[in-house]
Write an enzyme that holds these catalytic residues in place. Sequence first.
Site, short mmCIF file in Angstrom:
data_model
loop_
_atom_site.label_atom_id
_atom_site.label_comp_id
_atom_site.label_asym_id
_atom_site.label_seq_id
_atom_site.Cartn_x
_atom_site.Cartn_y
_atom_site.Cartn_z
N SER C 129 0.82 -1.22 0.00
CA SER C 129 0.00 0.00 0.00
C SER C 129 0.85 1.26 0.00
O SER C 129 1.97 1.28 0.52
CB SER C 129 -0.89 0.04 1.23
OG SER C 129 -1.83 -0.99 1.20
N SER C 161 3.00 -3.32 8.49
CA SER C 161 3.07 -3.94 9.81
C SER C 161 4.48 -4.42 10.07
O SER C 161 5.13 -4.99 9.17
CB SER C 161 2.12 -5.14 9.89
OG SER C 161 0.80 -4.72 9.72
N GLU C 244 -3.82 -16.23 1.23
CA GLU C 244 -3.75 -15.45 2.45
C GLU C 244 -5.13 -15.15 3.01
O GLU C 244 -5.28 -14.41 3.94
CB GLU C 244 -3.00 -14.15 2.18
CG GLU C 244 -1.53 -14.34 2.19
CD GLU C 244 -1.08 -15.15 3.38
OE1 GLU C 244 -1.34 -14.73 4.51
OE2 GLU C 244 -0.53 -16.25 3.17
#
Lengths: 378, 378, 393, 393
Positions: C129, C161, C244
């Site tokens: 992103s 993250s 995922e």
Amino acid sequence: MDFGLTEQQKLIRDGARTYLREVCPGAYVRSMQRHPTGCPAEVWRKLSDMGWTGMLVPEDYGGAGLGLVEMGLVLEEMGAVAFPGPFFETAVIGTSALSLAGDERQKSSYLRRIADGSLTVSLAVQERDPAWQPSAIKCAADRRDEDWALSGEKLFVGDGTSAGLFIVAAADRSVSQAEAAVTLFLVPRETPGVRIGERWLTVDHDHQTGITFEAVEVGPDSVLGKVGGGWPTLRRLFLIGAAMKAVEMAGGARRVLEMTAEYARKREQFGKPIGGFQAVAHMVAEMAIYVESARNIAYQAIWRLAQGHDAAQEVALAKVWANEACVRTAELAHQSHGAIGFTQEHDLQIYTRRALAGRVTYGDSRDHRDAALASIHL
Amino acid sequence: MDFGLTEQQKLIRDGARTYLREVCPGAYVRSMQRHPTGCPAEVWRKLSDMGWTGMLVPEDYGGAGLGLVEMGLVLEEMGAVAFPGPFFETAVIGTSALSLAGDERQKSSYLRRIADGSLTVSLAVQERDPAWQPSAIKCAADRRDEDWALSGEKLFVGDGTSAGLFIVAAADRSVSQAEAAVTLFLVPRETPGVRIGERWLTVDHDHQTGITFEAVEVGPDSVLGKVGGGWPTLRRLFLIGAAMKAVEMAGGARRVLEMTAEYARKREQFGKPIGGFQAVAHMVAEMAIYVESARNIAYQAIWRLAQGHDAAQEVALAKVWANEACVRTAELAHQSHGAIGFTQEHDLQIYTRRALAGRVTYGDSRDHRDAALASIHL
Amino acid sequence: MRFEFTLAEEAFRSQLLTWIGATLPPDYDSAADDSDDAQWKLTLRLRRELAGRGWLTLAWPKEYGGMGASPMTQLIFNEEMAFQRVPGRDAFGARMLAPTLMVHGTEEQRRRFLPSVARGEVQWCQGYSEPNSGSDLASLQTRAVDDGAEFVVNGTKIWTSLAHRADWIFLLARTDPEASKHKGISFLLCDMKTPGITVRPIINMAGEHHFNQITFEDVRVPKDQLVGGINQGWYVATTLLDFERSGIDYVTAARRVIADLAEYARSEPGSNGQRLADDGEFRARFALLAAEAEAARLLAYEVAWLQGQETLPTREASMSKVMGTRLMNKVTDFGLELLGAYGQLDRGSDAAKLRGRILRSRFECIAWTIFAGTNEIQKNIIAIRGLGLPRNY
Amino acid sequence: MRFEFTLAEEAFRSQLLTWIGATLPPDYDSAADDSDDAQWKLTLRLRRELAGRGWLTLAWPKEYGGMGASPMTQLIFNEEMAFQRVPGRDAFGARMLAPTLMVHGTEEQRRRFLPSVARGEVQWCQGYSEPNSGSDLASLQTRAVDDGAEFVVNGTKIWTSLAHRADWIFLLARTDPEASKHKGISFLLCDMKTPGITVRPIINMAGEHHFNQITFEDVRVPKDQLVGGINQGWYVATTLLDFERSGIDYVTAARRVIADLAEYARSEPGSNGQRLADDGEFRARFALLAAEAEAARLLAYEVAWLQGQETLPTREASMSKVMGTRLMNKVTDFGLELLGAYGQLDRGSDAAKLRGRILRSRFECIAWTIFAGTNEIQKNIIAIRGLGLPRNY
């Protein structure tokens, strides 16, 4: 039916909006999270100078002598900026408690100090079982000749870590009927035996805590209202608190809607504003429905209280709907905002936290259920 | 975990799908709404010839000796075409009741006739209080020497207006413990004293009615299973009925999804297919989630029943979710279809009606609540 | 059709549960998370233990040193680790990057990067992103310019993250600005210690530090760290995306919250002497949530089963993600209502119930319906790829 | 701010309630509707009575023979008529066509058409939707070709309520196929007895006959039945649309269902000797629905108040429509759950509770979220016109 405001009311609302937007951007809200009262002395003085802390205080005691509707307009704007601090407990609840049940001496002493900004007040009612019912009040008030000894604990005391005066609901253990046992006491913070807990970590970063009363001795002049007459006052405060909390919540939701609509107009993905995708546009539309309807129903409750009606049903309906509408609005706002909305630096989460706090303040939907059902004879 | 089908199961499913799509278009469903049994003799004969009525009947009694999973595959397809008639009550419930509790003579006589298509069966359990609980069974079974006299009424008797044999739950008034009082009786339709009510007007245009028993005398050979042993059988039938109804409902919802997706691909407004608008596309996606999840959970319940497990929890979870998922699917389908969907000439409403009927058949979500909660130890 | 696990699978589950029981510290506070340094230490310790047992690479093919476990076994592993809230798994390295390298990497890349992941020694993070490229990921603007032996990377990644704990990052960067937006992107591996990388923390609404913004200023990435060929990055990144999204972590988290709340409702007295567990409203709401949770769990199982059938469960994976993430929002919000006034107390308040974990979870899962493809994107996938509806954006 | 009605408004409400009490037959079955011939006779009789009292034209300006009542008084009238389920109102003639003619009609048209509407003697119907023009109404294809003194109309209208009972229709037809879609439409009045009109019934899912499809084959409409000028039809039709969306009918129907269900819950024994009214689940659901209903009622009041302020409450009217119609779906579906097994019994079954009215209402209101602009269209209006979001379709 009249959904409009008087000229005076518009002035109050516009004044509140202008001042609060200026004084209370998101950065202010954040900095107040670490402040010992949630409101710096100079801001509190300003609130007093503008006549807000004394808005509900009768003119005889140095207040503005205005009504709940006018106060509602201020609270809606406070909700819209997520204004923190002891204003609600002091200027709405404390003032109402003293006005409703205080004797001349108490009013003269305390209401003046609320109006002039030198006193903050906090209602200490809820305990381990936080239900808003007489039977849940276990904190004991034992007679000792003329005096009383208070023993027990209070939880969820708003502004408990900072208020100067506590209004404490306690039950006379010698009275078997739960409602008739309840008496309210005015207990200054520094009274010996009052042990104030550490400030809690709460969803709204507010100033709640628990307080323990260890055989706190108070005199007969500390009794607010009649001995054994505390419950009707508490019930009225509960209704006032719920209605005013509902309009504050609606104000917050309104701001969340504005914020989200603005984001949807500006944020672009796939080459156009995301508000141009129906998934987002319809979420924003749903939010608008929640906001408008929550606001109306809150003002109906407030207006009826202001007219002196019991209004338990209208208040219950307002709080139940605010609880639903404002939390759903927050959820839709997050989904529309995407990742940015759940960062600490974005203001949206401030409102989300506050909506979750508001949902359980002055009654969650279960506390209001029976009164809401009375409106349909159930 | 294996979500797949065996080759034999695929054959059964494909065969069912092919036959049912051919025999049961919307026009057939509509015409059956006025038919006295909901299934013409020639179609019923065909169901028998294909081995469907006897699918669960052991081979010794002329059946196919297949299991609940195979029957579930047929029912899913029946749900997908909204197939009407007494198949469910007869081939699933009646057969299971006789297999579970019937003695050799009863099995030999009745199961053979179910398999060969000459008998339809109906379970008569619910009364004024339609709860699936022993205490709700008030229809009295009074001993008269060797015989029994049945007095009372049964409501919500599926295929009550047409079934040849009723399985009647009645309570021995001399037994105080509600569960131990329940005995099941096999009562042929033409037994004197059996008064069958007018066919009810129901949401699914099915063949329910109420039945009154006026001191209906039945012999000891009418007792299905043990005297006082009716409840465990009923409970098992309730679980089988609920799980099989759940998969039938999931089949209906699947067809509703297909229908809606097709409509969304074809119907144009504003110059493009409405499925190209997110409001519609996301409704269809939500439906897909409901359908897939309802189907899985239904088969889990069926498979566990087929393994001989009690499976009360799995069945309850399946029926509670089917009740929710299939009604929500119908609502989304209507909103996607617009006006055309709620016309009588459109098939969608057939499925909507059936979903609403299914939601309260073999237990609404309240009937299944305690068992569902047992899965989380509540 | 079979709605139970095989004996071997159950045996694996038992083994895992035994290990968890023996390994998880008795005072473990499952409301903690990796933003806490002490918790992070525990994460790393357990990760090495998992690596030692081969469980970090459970589903890796044996040729790459894995255990070659089925997707269903992997699901059992994830389900129990999530239900017991055990830290230590490695989403970015072992579950995302490694399979990508097995398919698209060079032999040299596999030899270079897989062993350290398998040993649980290297923390990876994911640079997808960007501030202006969220749902429309393919519009990403981070540039990687060919400069001979290296690419020179400039741009900004966001919502990364664990970037502040990561040793390496795999990222998408635009290598051909002239090509249509999906076709000019490449997949690069980059050492986080490379000069020019700045990591700025982003604190989330729970006050925790998970996310970061990373700026790349003239960051030089050797060309042997390009995976899958120039301008093939979109293809590299998306072929494995479905795997995922089995959704078992989401629904399992929700099931655990339900279990915690049920225990709370059994043990806590409500008002008027009635246990919360006996309250009709709560019973009805618990029952519906339990049913939805079971349905969501089976949907995640179905995804794993389809993976085992060598089919690509795109539609089902999206369904599972939507259902599981939404359920978690429902159950945590229900939990706050169940807790009533106590629901507003955060972790660390002495009066908080369930250690304030429900409120923490309520915050945490707001992100779930947004990350890894918003639920709106998932519904588009279901509608368009799953049901053949036309494109709507 | 004032959340109560004026004394004059309350007096009007009392007068109305007195009349309703005196007029509605004691055996009136409110689950019946206008598809039933006997009920239709009652409708016509009550309509004439309403006309005699001036209530059919309550909100008409006095210059047109109305009572010049405020929007709030009109709302009170609609609310009580809806709550008591009294037939007789005239949506198409008195509430839709007449205000349109007052604004856009010629003096001659007003003289010709208004008096018969005011007397309750003429039934109008509305020809807007077409088989291929639903939400995209402006794409309508019915043609009206200029043929000197007349237009010649060809095309098909659908979902026309009461067309089979109507004397006249007001319709939209395309008069300029070359113009952009909103600009080539005209608003015509047409006698339903004109040759070339065929009315085909459309039976709804409740088995009732409300809707019709109307085909126009060379139907000749005199030019003096054109309202508002050639190609001005879209403007004529939409200026008054907002006034049809106060939403009070929707929310009032829902409130009535809630009241009926509450009475049922009080009087019916549930299982185990517990009244349904004492059940925790139902109490919680009733309370939330009651709150939503009150909120929706106030939204409808707000719309009427805004109308009285001479503002156009476009956004609020759309909100009110969405909220009221959705609420009715919620309460009727809740009602079916409350009724349990009895919920499946339709009107006419001897064992049915509440005369099967809840099931009838459940069917009926499925249409409400679709008609008069689907709720999706309403949400677009709220988002785009109300909140300045960009166009999304």
